[in-house]
Design an enzyme around this catalytic site. Structure first.
Site, PDB file in Angstrom:
ATOM      1  N   ASP A  40     -10.328   2.828   1.762  1.00  0.00           N
ATOM      2  CA  ASP A  40     -10.688   2.430   3.077  1.00  0.00           C
ATOM      3  C   ASP A  40     -11.270   3.248   3.917  1.00  0.00           C
ATOM      4  OD1 ASP A  40      -9.577  -0.229   2.866  1.00  0.00           O
ATOM      5  OD2 ASP A  40      -7.443   0.523   3.455  1.00  0.00           O
ATOM      6  N   LYS A  65       0.970  -1.180   0.124  1.00  0.00           N
ATOM      7  CA  LYS A  65       0.010  -0.020   0.187  1.00  0.00           C
ATOM      8  C   LYS A  65       0.807   1.199   0.137  1.00  0.00           C
ATOM      9  CE  LYS A  65      -4.326  -1.676   1.956  1.00  0.00           C
ATOM     10  NZ  LYS A  65      -5.445  -1.403   3.241  1.00  0.00           N
TER      11      LYS A  65
HETATM   12  P1  NAP Z   1      -1.229  -2.313  11.002  1.00  0.00           P
HETATM   13  O1  NAP Z   1      -0.942  -1.106  10.134  1.00  0.00           O
HETATM   14  O2  NAP Z   1      -0.354  -3.063  11.227  1.00  0.00           O
HETATM   15  O3  NAP Z   1      -1.692  -1.480  12.336  1.00  0.00           O
HETATM   16  C1  NAP Z   1      -2.059  -2.564  13.557  1.00  0.00           C
HETATM   17  C2  NAP Z   1      -2.541  -1.504  14.340  1.00  0.00           C
HETATM   18  O4  NAP Z   1      -3.029  -2.478  15.567  1.00  0.00           O
HETATM   19  C3  NAP Z   1      -1.747  -0.640  15.247  1.00  0.00           C
HETATM   20  O5  NAP Z   1      -2.251   0.599  15.825  1.00  0.00           O
HETATM   21  C4  NAP Z   1      -1.101  -1.465  16.248  1.00  0.00           C
HETATM   22  O6  NAP Z   1      -0.555  -0.625  17.461  1.00  0.00           O
HETATM   23  C5  NAP Z   1      -2.165  -2.150  17.047  1.00  0.00           C
HETATM   24  N1  NAP Z   1      -2.236  -3.263  17.619  1.00  0.00           N
HETATM   25  C6  NAP Z   1      -1.561  -4.641  17.222  1.00  0.00           C
HETATM   26  N2  NAP Z   1      -1.436  -5.613  18.235  1.00  0.00           N
HETATM   27  C7  NAP Z   1      -2.038  -4.937  19.360  1.00  0.00           C
HETATM   28  C8  NAP Z   1      -2.334  -5.238  20.852  1.00  0.00           C
HETATM   29  N3  NAP Z   1      -2.067  -6.555  21.070  1.00  0.00           N
HETATM   30  N4  NAP Z   1      -2.766  -4.306  21.496  1.00  0.00           N
HETATM   31  C9  NAP Z   1      -3.138  -2.995  21.251  1.00  0.00           C
HETATM   32  N5  NAP Z   1      -2.979  -2.669  19.844  1.00  0.00           N
HETATM   33  C10 NAP Z   1      -2.488  -3.681  18.988  1.00  0.00           C
HETATM   34  O7  NAP Z   1      -2.705  -3.114  10.430  1.00  0.00           O
HETATM   35  P2  NAP Z   1      -3.802  -2.347   9.522  1.00  0.00           P
HETATM   36  O8  NAP Z   1      -3.539  -2.445   8.161  1.00  0.00           O
HETATM   37  O9  NAP Z   1      -4.125  -0.881  10.199  1.00  0.00           O
HETATM   38  O10 NAP Z   1      -5.088  -3.328  10.102  1.00  0.00           O
HETATM   39  C11 NAP Z   1      -5.535  -3.325  11.379  1.00  0.00           C
HETATM   40  C12 NAP Z   1      -6.727  -4.161  11.425  1.00  0.00           C
HETATM   41  O11 NAP Z   1      -7.792  -3.670  10.549  1.00  0.00           O
HETATM   42  C13 NAP Z   1      -6.531  -5.657  10.995  1.00  0.00           C
HETATM   43  O12 NAP Z   1      -7.522  -6.601  11.619  1.00  0.00           O
HETATM   44  C14 NAP Z   1      -7.166  -5.544   9.351  1.00  0.00           C
HETATM   45  O13 NAP Z   1      -7.460  -6.915   8.688  1.00  0.00           O
HETATM   46  C15 NAP Z   1      -8.440  -4.672   9.469  1.00  0.00           C
HETATM   47  N6  NAP Z   1      -8.773  -4.062   8.383  1.00  0.00           N
HETATM   48  C16 NAP Z   1      -9.950  -4.129   7.913  1.00  0.00           C
HETATM   49  C17 NAP Z   1     -10.095  -3.548   6.720  1.00  0.00           C
HETATM   50  C18 NAP Z   1     -11.888  -3.517   6.199  1.00  0.00           C
HETATM   51  O14 NAP Z   1     -11.936  -2.954   5.341  1.00  0.00           O
HETATM   52  N7  NAP Z   1     -12.634  -4.176   7.150  1.00  0.00           N
HETATM   53  C19 NAP Z   1      -9.619  -2.647   6.032  1.00  0.00           C
HETATM   54  C20 NAP Z   1      -8.253  -2.339   6.420  1.00  0.00           C
HETATM   55  C21 NAP Z   1      -7.608  -3.219   7.591  1.00  0.00           C
HETATM   56  P3  NAP Z   1       0.863  -0.204  17.651  1.00  0.00           P
HETATM   57  O15 NAP Z   1       1.070   0.957  16.933  1.00  0.00           O
HETATM   58  O16 NAP Z   1       1.046   0.097  18.968  1.00  0.00           O
HETATM   59  O17 NAP Z   1       1.687  -1.261  17.195  1.00  0.00           O
END
Ligand code: NAP
Length: 265
Positions: free
Chosen positions: A100, A65
């Site tokens: 998104d 991305k």
């Molecule tokens: P990402 O960029 O890797 O970000 C992960 C986020 O989760 C960060 O804010 C991280 O905090 C936090 N996190 C991870 N483990 C944690 C824990 N144990 N406790 C508290 N916070 C935690 O991932 P992303 O792309 O943003 O995706 C995040 C989620 O959204 C995923 O499950 C993904 O499948 C979902 N998603 C869904 C859609 C949809 O269309 N429904 C679209 C995009 C993403 P830190 O910064 O502290 O590490």
């Protein structure tokens, strides 16, 4: 026939092909949606190759991305978010969008939720960035809470009318909030929640970006206090719907696309 697709690594699990193809079928559009899995450092090369091969549109997922930012002309919202998940090859220069943000907004609107007042966005990764900008652009005051607090503060400095926090003060942040969106991966294939149940209340609308399982612990806790709940498949659906509409110029057929998506979850 038009060819659309997805680049990601891995892409084997993707629900985008059946979702988009259900849309083409419902509207009688002669098109196909295929997945491509370039090597992890070849996102930009893949975009150039797709352009030369006459691919009409591409979705982009992890880990590409950010990698494709330099390979496209950026839509202003994608530029602010700093990530592209949709590329339109129509009209010469490939243009990169981020659907998104709109996906979350349209998912909430679909459920009749008014986007005014205060939103709490938990998470400051890719999804958190997109949702924070999307809700702020709708006029909401956005409180971003993240495990790593400085990331929330940095993001809040870029988003209009936003503030950044750690996870400790979530109860206080939620007390007078209207909307809560979980943008962390907490709850994905596990019975965990990033938001203590005690902070939830019946005045909230809660969207969980996590869509596996559909009913996360957060959504269960939210329903138990009478909050309106929206599962992550709605956000996934509407990011796809937004891409579909950009590419085809048609209103997307929501019901068949939603049915195809949910059949695969
Ligand atoms: P990402 O960029 O890797 O970000 C992960 C986020 O989760 C960060 O804010 C991280 O905090 C936090 N996190 C991870 N483990 C944690 C824990 N144990 N406790 C508290 N916070 C935690 O991932 P992303 O792309 O943003 O995706 C995040 C989620 O959204 C995923 O499950 C993904 O499948 C979902 N998603 C869904 C859609 C949809 O269309 N429904 C679209 C995009 C993403 P830190 O910064 O502290 O590490």
């Amino acid at each position: 026939m038009d060819v659309y697709g997805l680049i990601g690594n891995p892409v084997g699990h993707s629900l985008s092909p059946p979702m988009h193809e259900a849309g083409y079928e419902a509207l009688g559009i002669d098109a196909k949606y295929v997945t491509f899995e370039p090597a992890a450092d070849e996102g930009a090369v893949a975009v150039e190759a797709a352009d030369r091969l006459g691919v009409a549109g591409l979705n982009v997922t992890i880990p590409f991305k950010q990698d494709v930012l330099d390979a496209v002309s950026l839509d202003p919202l994608a530029e602010r978010i700093g990530a592209v998940n949709t590329i339109d090859f129509d009209g010469g220069t490939p243009t990169g969008y981020n659907t998104d943000a709109v996906g979350a907004v349209r998912a909430l609107e679909h459920h009749g939720i008014e986007l005014s007042g205060t939103a709490v966005v938990v998470g400051a990764g890719g999804a958190g960035r997109a949702v924070a900008f999307g809700l702020a652009d709708e006029g909401m005051t956005v409180r971003i809470a993240n495990r790593t607090e400085w990331k929330a503060r940095d993001l809040a400095a870029e988003v209009p009318d936003a503030s950044g926090h750690g996870l400790d003060g979530l109860d206080e942040l939620l007390a007078d909030a209207d909307v809560l969106v979980n943008c962390t991966s907490v709850g994905m294939d596990e019975d965990e929640t990033p938001v203590p149940a005690g902070g939830l209340h019946g005045g909230l609308a809660v969207l969980d970006a996590v869509y596996s399982p559909l009913e996360t612990r957060l959504l269960r806790d939210a329903a138990a206090v009478g909050a309106t709940t929206v599962d992550g498949a709605w956000m996934l659906l509407y990011q796809g719907v937004e891409a579909f509409e950009r590419w085809t110029g048609e209103n997307a057929p929501i019901d068949p696309m939603n049915d195809a998506l949910r059949a695969g979850l």
